[in-house]
Design a protein around this motif. Structure first.
Motif, PDB file in Angstrom:
ATOM      1  N   VAL A 199      38.395  54.432  13.315  1.00  0.00           N
ATOM      2  CA  VAL A 199      37.813  55.822  13.499  1.00  0.00           C
ATOM      3  C   VAL A 199      38.237  56.465  14.806  1.00  0.00           C
ATOM      4  N   VAL A 200      38.166  55.685  15.792  1.00  0.00           N
ATOM      5  CA  VAL A 200      38.318  56.182  17.166  1.00  0.00           C
ATOM      6  C   VAL A 200      39.859  56.375  17.422  1.00  0.00           C
ATOM      7  N   ALA A 203      40.992  59.568  15.432  1.00  0.00           N
ATOM      8  CA  ALA A 203      40.722  60.520  16.260  1.00  0.00           C
ATOM      9  C   ALA A 203      41.421  60.992  17.418  1.00  0.00           C
ATOM     10  N   ARG A 205      44.582  60.011  18.100  1.00  0.00           N
ATOM     11  CA  ARG A 205      45.846  60.025  18.266  1.00  0.00           C
ATOM     12  C   ARG A 205      46.584  60.975  18.778  1.00  0.00           C
ATOM     13  N   THR A 233      39.750  73.740  17.777  1.00  0.00           N
ATOM     14  CA  THR A 233      39.240  72.466  17.951  1.00  0.00           C
ATOM     15  C   THR A 233      39.692  72.022  19.405  1.00  0.00           C
TER      16      THR A 233
END
Length: 493
Positions: A199-200, A203, A205, A233
């Motif tokens: 997941v990290v 996120a 990337r 974002t």
């Protein structure tokens, strides 16, 4: 781009910890998850214990209330059988039947146990002094003795009912739950650790993309950009800021390279301009040293040396003036009538330009806050160019007027004019457009550059206008002669 890297090195430095950003994020999330799990498990265990013990107390109070309802309608043995079960121990003591209890009879703490239990029941069923019963105890009063919960109730018939239940299973249940929570929580944290890795990584990337783009730019691929940032974002705003920073750096590098090229060209041209008078000066001096010319030849050589030294001195002075103007010139402002200033400069040129017709057109005085010496220098350079352009004939007219909050001074001559595609180039340093404006006719190509710099230092400008289109700069008209327009703000900036 490499020329801008030292600027970045002197900028903000980010502290690097012992682990990567992805590792720190994983550890932070894992610790937070562990804290949340511990807090959740503690709350669940506390609530479960409270709920189970509350259920036990409710079970006792409900059985006591049921006994009150069934009192008198059933025998003691039947009532005990009705109340027992679900771990509840029952003891019912009456005056007629004695004490009847479940296999494990509850004993209230502090009560003296007798062999047959009947005397105790009889004493408990009577009031002080052997009188009537003292009245029923509150059915909701639940007491604790170690791990046992019990309640003692005096029924309406005078019988004493004792109910008890063992809550040790509550601790056993909670202990089993804690073991399950520890094992399950540890397993969840292990699974979460590996899941957080993916997941990290997904996120973060965009940060890897930024690193790849930065390395590509450092390797020479300056056209690379992220170009996919969303302003709503955090990473998107970072990507947009990164692209904007690279654009500014490329613009700064391009400007620096262009300035270096211009500086190299300027130094080359200045060296060439200085070499000619120095070479003439050296040739005249060597001729005087090696030969023994007669008086007339010696005077011509000395005159040539004076002429060439004057040209070199003037060129050096112009170069120094141009350099000082780039660094910023301090203006000595005063209230100046530019119409009178124009008349003085025209009168000076009239003494130099034999055969040239000079004129000044103005409706009246026009006062401007400016540096009279510097503005006079601008007019001198512009009028000198106009005098050379007409070549001893034709006319030069200076018109002065107020227009749009500015004082406008236009110098119009009847010479060959300036081609439309060269109207900006004439203001570059050391630029001469044709052979008629060579170094022998005066000027090294710095006069107009200096004049424009002085005009802009005043908050105005100096442009080459189109004489055939009403003096609009940059038009492609074919009108005769040239028009140079000087503008000065009526109110000083």
């Amino acid at each position: 781009m490499r020329t801008a890297l030292p600027l970045l090195r002197r900028g903000v430095r980010f502290s690097s910890g012992p682990a990567s950003l992805a590792g720190r994020v994983r550890w932070a999330v894992l610790v937070l998850l562990a804290v949340l799990l511990v807090a959740l498990f503690v709350v669940v265990d506390v609530l479960l214990v409270v709920r189970l013990r509350s259920d036990l107390q409710t079970r006792l109070t409900d059985r006591a209330a049921l006994a009150q309802q069934l009192d008198g309608s059933l025998s003691a043995q039947q009532l005990v059988s009705k109340l027992e079960g679900d771990g509840v121990g029952v003891q019912l003591c009456t005056e007629d039947e004695g004490c009847v209890s479940t296999p494990v009879a509850p004993q209230p703490p502090g009560a003296a146990a007798s062999d047959d239990g009947q005397g105790q029941a009889a004493r408990a069923s009577r009031g002080p002094g052997g009188g009537p019963p003292a009245g029923p105890a509150p059915p909701d009063q639940v007491l604790r003795d170690g791990s046992t919960l019990f309640t003692v109730t005096r029924l309406d018939s005078g019988a004493q009912l004792t109910l008890s239940v063992d809550d040790s299973y509550v601790r056993e249940t909670v202990t089993g739950l804690v073991v399950l929570e520890v094992v399950g929580g540890a397993g969840a944290l292990v699974v979460g650790w590996f899941a957080l890795g993916r997941v990290v990584a997904a996120a973060l990337r965009p940060l890897d993309d930024m690193t790849s783009v930065a390395r590509g730019i450092a390797a020479g691929d300056r056209g690379r950009r992220l170009g996919s940032g969303r302003p709503d974002t955090e990473l998107g705003r970072t990507a947009l800021a990164f692209d904007a920073m690279i654009d500014e750096l490329e613009s700064a590098v391009a400007t620096a390279e262009r300035s270096q090229q211009q500086m190299r060209a300027f130094l080359s041209d200045a060296s060439h301009e200085l070499r000619t008078p120095l070479a003439g000066f050296q040739a005249s001096a060597e001729n005087l040293l090696r030969a023994d010319p007669d008086r007339e030849e010696r005077e011509r050589a000395l005159a040539a040396m004076v002429r060439e030294s004057t040209r070199a001195s003037r060129l050096v002075g112009d170069l120094l003036t141009a350099a000082r103007l780039e660094e910023g010139v301090e203006l000595q402002r005063a209230e100046v009538d530019v119409v009178e200033l124009a008349r003085q400069e025209v009168e000076r040129q009239r003494l130099l330009g034999t055969g040239t017709t000079w004129g000044v057109e103005a409706a009246g005085p026009l006062v401007v806050s400016c540096d009279a010496v510097r503005v006079g220098q601008v007019l001198t350079n512009v009028l000198d160019n106009a005098r050379r352009a007409v070549g001893g004939g034709g006319s030069v007219v200076v018109s002065v007027a107020a227009r749009g909050g500015e004082a406008v001074l236009e110098v119009r001559d009847t010479g060959a004019g300036i081609p439309a595609d060269q109207r900006e180039r004439v203001f570059e340093r050391l630029v001469r457009l044709d052979a008629g404006r060579d170094r022998r006719s005066g000027g090294a190509g710095l006069g107009l550059a200096i004049a424009r710099a002085i005009a802009r230092a005043h908050g105005g400008d100096l442009v080459a206008a189109d004489p055939g289109a009403g003096g609009d700069p940059g038009a492609d008209g074919t009108g005769p002669g040239a028009v140079l327009r000087l503008t000065l703000p009526l109110t000083p900036p």
